[in-house]
Design a protein around this motif. Structure first.
Motif, PDB file in Angstrom:
ATOM      1  N   GLY A 110       0.813  -1.212   0.000  1.00  0.00           N
ATOM      2  CA  GLY A 110       0.000   0.000   0.000  1.00  0.00           C
ATOM      3  C   GLY A 110       0.843   1.257   0.000  1.00  0.00           C
ATOM      4  N   LEU A 111       1.936   1.241   0.775  1.00  0.00           N
ATOM      5  CA  LEU A 111       2.840   2.386   0.781  1.00  0.00           C
ATOM      6  C   LEU A 111       3.495   2.568  -0.577  1.00  0.00           C
ATOM      7  CD1 LEU A 111       4.418   4.659   2.121  1.00  0.00           C
ATOM      8  CD2 LEU A 111       6.028   2.939   2.998  1.00  0.00           C
ATOM      9  N   GLY A 112       3.957   1.483  -1.178  1.00  0.00           N
ATOM     10  CA  GLY A 112       4.582   1.580  -2.495  1.00  0.00           C
ATOM     11  C   GLY A 112       3.623   2.108  -3.542  1.00  0.00           C
ATOM     12  N   ALA A 131       5.939  -0.674  -7.955  1.00  0.00           N
ATOM     13  CA  ALA A 131       6.140  -0.015  -6.670  1.00  0.00           C
ATOM     14  C   ALA A 131       5.465  -0.798  -5.545  1.00  0.00           C
ATOM     15  CB  ALA A 131       5.590   1.415  -6.719  1.00  0.00           C
ATOM     16  N   ALA A 132       4.257  -1.323  -5.809  1.00  0.00           N
ATOM     17  CA  ALA A 132       3.563  -2.116  -4.795  1.00  0.00           C
ATOM     18  C   ALA A 132       4.318  -3.415  -4.511  1.00  0.00           C
ATOM     19  CB  ALA A 132       2.140  -2.427  -5.270  1.00  0.00           C
ATOM     20  N   PHE A 133       4.822  -4.052  -5.545  1.00  0.00           N
ATOM     21  CA  PHE A 133       5.591  -5.284  -5.361  1.00  0.00           C
ATOM     22  C   PHE A 133       6.844  -5.018  -4.538  1.00  0.00           C
ATOM     23  CE2 PHE A 133       8.913  -8.232  -6.770  1.00  0.00           C
ATOM     24  CZ  PHE A 133       8.302  -9.450  -6.517  1.00  0.00           C
ATOM     25  N   ALA A 134       7.569  -3.958  -4.892  1.00  0.00           N
ATOM     26  CA  ALA A 134       8.788  -3.614  -4.147  1.00  0.00           C
ATOM     27  C   ALA A 134       8.462  -3.270  -2.703  1.00  0.00           C
ATOM     28  CB  ALA A 134       9.498  -2.443  -4.834  1.00  0.00           C
ATOM     29  N   GLY A 135       7.388  -2.518  -2.493  1.00  0.00           N
ATOM     30  CA  GLY A 135       7.013  -2.140  -1.132  1.00  0.00           C
ATOM     31  C   GLY A 135       6.671  -3.347  -0.280  1.00  0.00           C
ATOM     32  N   GLY A 136       5.927  -4.303  -0.851  1.00  0.00           N
ATOM     33  CA  GLY A 136       5.577  -5.502  -0.097  1.00  0.00           C
ATOM     34  C   GLY A 136       6.800  -6.325   0.272  1.00  0.00           C
ATOM     35  N   MET A 137       7.718  -6.496  -0.669  1.00  0.00           N
ATOM     36  CA  MET A 137       8.917  -7.292  -0.390  1.00  0.00           C
ATOM     37  C   MET A 137       9.834  -6.596   0.608  1.00  0.00           C
ATOM     38  SD  MET A 137       8.369 -10.042  -1.959  1.00  0.00           S
ATOM     39  CE  MET A 137       9.947 -10.823  -1.612  1.00  0.00           C
ATOM     40  N   ILE A 138       9.985  -5.274   0.481  1.00  0.00           N
ATOM     41  CA  ILE A 138      10.830  -4.532   1.433  1.00  0.00           C
ATOM     42  C   ILE A 138      10.260  -4.629   2.841  1.00  0.00           C
ATOM     43  CG2 ILE A 138      11.571  -2.206   2.102  1.00  0.00           C
ATOM     44  CD1 ILE A 138      11.849  -1.588  -0.901  1.00  0.00           C
ATOM     45  N   ALA A 139       8.929  -4.563   2.959  1.00  0.00           N
ATOM     46  CA  ALA A 139       8.305  -4.666   4.278  1.00  0.00           C
ATOM     47  C   ALA A 139       8.595  -6.016   4.918  1.00  0.00           C
ATOM     48  CB  ALA A 139       6.795  -4.455   4.146  1.00  0.00           C
ATOM     49  N   VAL A 140       8.547  -7.086   4.132  1.00  0.00           N
ATOM     50  CA  VAL A 140       8.822  -8.419   4.683  1.00  0.00           C
ATOM     51  C   VAL A 140      10.295  -8.554   5.065  1.00  0.00           C
ATOM     52  CG1 VAL A 140       8.831 -10.883   4.171  1.00  0.00           C
ATOM     53  CG2 VAL A 140       6.917  -9.472   3.436  1.00  0.00           C
ATOM     54  N   LEU A 141      11.192  -8.021   4.241  1.00  0.00           N
ATOM     55  CA  LEU A 141      12.617  -8.038   4.596  1.00  0.00           C
ATOM     56  C   LEU A 141      12.866  -7.267   5.892  1.00  0.00           C
ATOM     57  CD1 LEU A 141      14.249  -7.494   1.071  1.00  0.00           C
ATOM     58  CD2 LEU A 141      14.187  -9.614   2.425  1.00  0.00           C
ATOM     59  N   PHE A 169       4.353   1.068  10.956  1.00  0.00           N
ATOM     60  CA  PHE A 169       5.251   2.121  10.471  1.00  0.00           C
ATOM     61  C   PHE A 169       4.941   2.470   9.014  1.00  0.00           C
ATOM     62  CE2 PHE A 169       9.361   3.418   8.572  1.00  0.00           C
ATOM     63  CZ  PHE A 169       9.597   4.554   9.337  1.00  0.00           C
ATOM     64  N   ALA A 170       4.745   1.448   8.185  1.00  0.00           N
ATOM     65  CA  ALA A 170       4.423   1.692   6.775  1.00  0.00           C
ATOM     66  C   ALA A 170       3.090   2.417   6.632  1.00  0.00           C
ATOM     67  CB  ALA A 170       4.398   0.371   6.004  1.00  0.00           C
ATOM     68  N   SER A 171       2.104   2.033   7.448  1.00  0.00           N
ATOM     69  CA  SER A 171       0.795   2.683   7.384  1.00  0.00           C
ATOM     70  C   SER A 171       0.885   4.149   7.796  1.00  0.00           C
ATOM     71  CB  SER A 171      -0.199   1.948   8.283  1.00  0.00           C
ATOM     72  OG  SER A 171      -0.417   0.637   7.816  1.00  0.00           O
ATOM     73  N   ALA A 172       1.751   4.433   8.768  1.00  0.00           N
ATOM     74  CA  ALA A 172       1.918   5.826   9.208  1.00  0.00           C
ATOM     75  C   ALA A 172       2.500   6.683   8.083  1.00  0.00           C
ATOM     76  CB  ALA A 172       2.815   5.874  10.439  1.00  0.00           C
ATOM     77  N   ILE A 173       3.515   6.163   7.386  1.00  0.00           N
ATOM     78  CA  ILE A 173       4.107   6.908   6.267  1.00  0.00           C
ATOM     79  C   ILE A 173       3.080   7.075   5.148  1.00  0.00           C
ATOM     80  CG2 ILE A 173       5.938   6.924   4.538  1.00  0.00           C
ATOM     81  CD1 ILE A 173       7.640   5.299   6.443  1.00  0.00           C
ATOM     82  N   GLN A 174       2.325   6.031   4.884  1.00  0.00           N
ATOM     83  CA  GLN A 174       1.306   6.107   3.839  1.00  0.00           C
ATOM     84  C   GLN A 174       0.269   7.184   4.168  1.00  0.00           C
ATOM     85  OE1 GLN A 174      -1.087   2.603   3.435  1.00  0.00           O
ATOM     86  NE2 GLN A 174      -1.907   3.198   1.465  1.00  0.00           N
ATOM     87  N   THR A 175      -0.183   7.230   5.416  1.00  0.00           N
ATOM     88  CA  THR A 175      -1.166   8.230   5.826  1.00  0.00           C
ATOM     89  C   THR A 175      -0.609   9.634   5.675  1.00  0.00           C
ATOM     90  OG1 THR A 175      -2.121   6.666   7.413  1.00  0.00           O
ATOM     91  CG2 THR A 175      -2.635   8.993   7.728  1.00  0.00           C
ATOM     92  N   PHE A 176       0.662   9.814   5.991  1.00  0.00           N
ATOM     93  CA  PHE A 176       1.291  11.132   5.847  1.00  0.00           C
ATOM     94  C   PHE A 176       1.240  11.603   4.395  1.00  0.00           C
ATOM     95  CE2 PHE A 176       5.186  13.423   4.648  1.00  0.00           C
ATOM     96  CZ  PHE A 176       5.047  14.573   5.437  1.00  0.00           C
ATOM     97  N   PHE A 177       1.617  10.735   3.472  1.00  0.00           N
ATOM     98  CA  PHE A 177       1.617  11.125   2.060  1.00  0.00           C
ATOM     99  C   PHE A 177       0.192  11.317   1.533  1.00  0.00           C
ATOM    100  CE2 PHE A 177       6.009   9.650   2.070  1.00  0.00           C
ATOM    101  CZ  PHE A 177       6.605  10.570   1.224  1.00  0.00           C
TER     102      PHE A 177
END
Length: 342
Positions: A110-112, A131-141, A169-177
């Motif tokens: 969602g952030l990506g 971007a969504a694919f990269a965001g999901g994989m980065i979150a899991v890493l 943390f990702a949801s907080a950044i997403q809400t900010f943007f």
């Protein structure tokens, strides 16, 4: 010796028939003025050595073969992957409430997607899937890195808690943007509610390799999931490394999930509802649970997409709304049925 095999064949055959019926319904039903009879004749006309006049115009044929059928196939792939990933997560974590988004895949994707929409400009639409694919994989890493730093990443609880922290943390950044770029809220929410819109076969070919690899590896490890159900200590005495098996299964399930989410958006409840429903019917053995969950999950999402396309025609419901309307009551039923076991 023959009765279990016969039962497995019967169950798999039944699930396959359900999927074929769902695929046919998804192909026959829809807008754009394509009659079910005309579509059926067009399908028959494509059978080798058979020639019939479907009555469809060239434009209608293009709509059928380049829009509707790719959408049906994509729905089947997404539903199959979410369902088998859910069954895998529930087996790995020995938790009936686990789902494919457990380790922050949804929040990272969602952030990506949000960053691609608010910062991508004219290229935003093309940038959303990668971007969504990269965001999901980065979150899991990040979840694994945090889990290892806290507790070695060896236990289910540590990994789950790390996933919760990364997701927050990702949801907080997403809400900010989203607040900073409120003119794009409609696009962001449209993606977050899930959709199976396609531009031909491109989305299918994009996700299919990831899904194929994920499903193949999960099937190879399906017997180990049954062994791990008795506990890590007992599994280790049988020569299995629980931490290694857990890492492999979570990695491939997350890979497939991130791939399908990148093109479908966030479609909830499939990974919880389908494995539970299948488990209630056939039992907990993963040798049969995984393939049946895959088939039923594919059928479920195809039929949910039929509802999304037709319930408010010519308008279209987000498919995530349909799956939530079906999945939420079932989820409450599961919670009530599982009192004292969770």
């Amino acid at each position: 010796m023959t009765r279990p095999s016969s039962r497995s064949a019967l169950v798999l055959g039944g699930a396959t028939l359900v999927l074929l019926a769902a695929l046919l319904a998804g192909t026959l039903v829809g807008p754009a003025g394509l009659t079910a009879g005309g579509v059926l004749l067009e399908l028959i006309d494509r059978v080798p050595l058979v020639s019939v006049d479907s009555g469809l115009t060239l434009r209608q044929q293009v709509i059928l073969w380049e829009i509707r059928i790719p959408r049906v196939v994509l729905g089947a792939i997404v539903g199959a992957m979410l369902a088998i990933a859910g069954a895998t997560y529930q087996g790995v974590f020995r938790n009936p409430l686990a789902d494919p988004y457990l380790l922050g895949v949804s929040s990272g994707a969602g952030l990506g997607a949000t960053l691609a929409i608010v910062l991508g400009g004219a290229a935003a639409q093309a940038m959303v899937p990668p971007a969504a694919f990269a965001g999901g994989m980065i979150a899991v890493l990040a979840t694994y890195a945090l889990g290892r730093s806290v507790g070695g990443g060896r236990t289910e609880v540590v990994i789950i808690l790390a996933g919760v922290a990364v997701a927050a943390f990702a949801s907080a950044i997403q809400t900010f943007f989203m607040q900073r770029h409120d003119d794009t809220l409609r696009q962001v929410y449209s993606w977050m509610l899930g959709r199976l819109t396609t531009s031909g076969w491109a989305e299918v070919t994009r996700v299919l390799p990831y899904v194929f690899v994920s499903v193949a590896v999960i099937f190879l490890f399906r017997r180990m999931l049954d062994v791990m159900a008795v506990g890590d200590v007992e599994a280790a005495t049988l020569g299995i490394s629980p931490s290694r098996v857990r890492l492999v299964l979570i990695s491939v399930a997350t890979l497939g999930t991130a791939a399908v989410v990148s093109v479908s958006g966030l479609i909830g409840f499939v990974g919880i509802v389908i494995p539970h429903a299948v488990r209630m019917v056939i039992g907990p053995g993963h040798r049969l649970l995984l393939p049946v969950s895959l088939l039923v999950g594919a059928a479920f999402l195809v039929l949910a997409d039929v509802v999304a396309r037709t319930a408010m025609s010519p308008a279209e419901l987000p498919i995530g709304v349909v799956t939530a309307a079906i999945g939420a009551p079932f989820f409450l039923f599961v919670l009530r049925r599982s009192r004292g076991q969770i």
